[in-house]
Design an enzyme around this catalytic site. Structure first.
Site, PDB file in Angstrom:
ATOM      1  N   GLU A  51       0.835  -1.210   0.000  1.00 55.46           N
ATOM      2  CA  GLU A  51       0.000   0.000   0.000  1.00 55.46           C
ATOM      3  C   GLU A  51       0.867   1.256   0.000  1.00 55.46           C
ATOM      4  OE1 GLU A  51      -2.587   1.639  -0.194  1.00 55.46           O
ATOM      5  OE2 GLU A  51      -4.392   0.476   0.220  1.00 55.46           O
ATOM      6  N   ASP A  71      -9.863   1.971  -4.115  1.00 53.57           N
ATOM      7  CA  ASP A  71      -8.884   1.947  -3.021  1.00 53.57           C
ATOM      8  C   ASP A  71      -8.033   3.210  -3.094  1.00 53.57           C
ATOM      9  OD1 ASP A  71      -6.847   1.113  -1.148  1.00 53.57           O
ATOM     10  OD2 ASP A  71      -7.421  -0.957  -1.506  1.00 53.57           O
TER      11      ASP A  71
END
Length: 289
Positions: free
Chosen positions: A16, A195
């Site tokens: 991430e 996301d």
């Protein structure tokens, strides 16, 4: 076909938060579940891994050196040389099941980041000012995710993943206040969950779709879907522009909860991917506190 290539097969549980440091020509990103910060300079073969004592959801460069982190227990400074963590503040000390997720500095060096909650609407969105005071911007958040500011610094784009939409807020540069949130992009069914997110020099948004194996480019003014980048991993988590000309889109992925059968089909899940675009991104902002 527009397909991203894997440049580091790290098999991260939850890759991430990629951030490009243009001065160092280096990419930073995290494996949240692995409690790792990765740093890869483009002239190196392998990234360096910093191992942390708790999950880190997001990071940014700090003008005074080192990094600012959003973690399980609030905001911290991280010294890359000594690997020391210095606690700043925890705005949710009474919420042990929540942690910080995505976050970025704004154009004037404040840091915006949101938390994620196992309960619908139980998390919130915060701003850490340069004097290290934290302000709660709004609540009712479930999984705070992608952030981007437009070119003229009047709008903040924001994703709360389960809503399956991108919101746009009026952004006041001088005060840091955000207001008048409205939906600007509604995600079509069947392409995964929105996301992480970044923006290019044409004010178009690039959105990673978890469970969708794609990054999509969208016009936030019209909601139009402009381009699709295929990623050979289903759990696409975030993206950012980097490289000497800011035309390389770096894409993080995850492999959490994938079965052995799933991983046979997508062995590169959890890797770092890259795609060469025809448009430049914008340099990452830096935290000035």
């Amino acid at each position: 076909m527009n397909s991203a290539r894997c440049i580091h097969d790290l098999k991260s549980s939850l890759g991430e938060g990629p951030v490009w440091n243009h001065g160092e020509q280096a990419l930073y990103w995290v494996d949240i579940n692995g409690q790792i910060i990765y740093k890869w300079q483009s002239d190196e073969e392998e990234p360096h891994a910093y191992h942390l004592p708790e999950k880190v959801g997001c990071l940014s460069m700090r003008e005074r050196g080192g990094l600012l982190l959003g973690m399980e227990n609030g905001f911290f400074f991280f010294d890359e040389t000594t690997e020391a963590l210095t606690a700043i503040t925890d705005p949710e000390p009474d919420q042990p099941d929540q942690r910080f997720n995505d976050g970025k500095p704004d154009p004037v060096g404040r840091f915006y980041a949101g938390t994620m909650s196992p309960e619908k609407g139980g998390a919130a969105f915060y701003r850490l000012d340069t004097d290290l005071e934290v302000k709660r911007m709004f609540g009712g958040v479930t999984t705070s995710n992608g952030l981007a500011w437009n070119l003229d610094e009047t709008k903040l784009y924001y994703i709360d993943t389960p809503t399956k939409k991108v919101s746009v807020f009026d952004y006041e540069r001088s005060s840091g206040v955000v207001s008048n949130g409205q939906t600007c992009i509604t995600v079509p069914e069947g392409i995964g969950k929105p996301d992480g997110m970044t923006i290019d020099e044409e004010d178009m948004l690039w959105i990673a779709f978890f469970g969708g194996s794609i990054v999509g480019r969208f016009n936030p003014d019209t909601g139009e879907w402009l381009e699709t980048i295929d990623v050979p991993a289903s759990q696409v988590t975030s993206c950012t522009f980097g490289g000497p000309d800011l035309k390389t889109l770096y894409i993080t992925t995850a492999r959490k909860n994938l079965t052995a059968t799933d991983l046979e089909k997508e062995p590169l899940a959890g890797g770092l991917f890259a795609y060469e675009t025809n448009v430049r991104g914008l340099p990452a902002y830096t935290f000035l506190g």
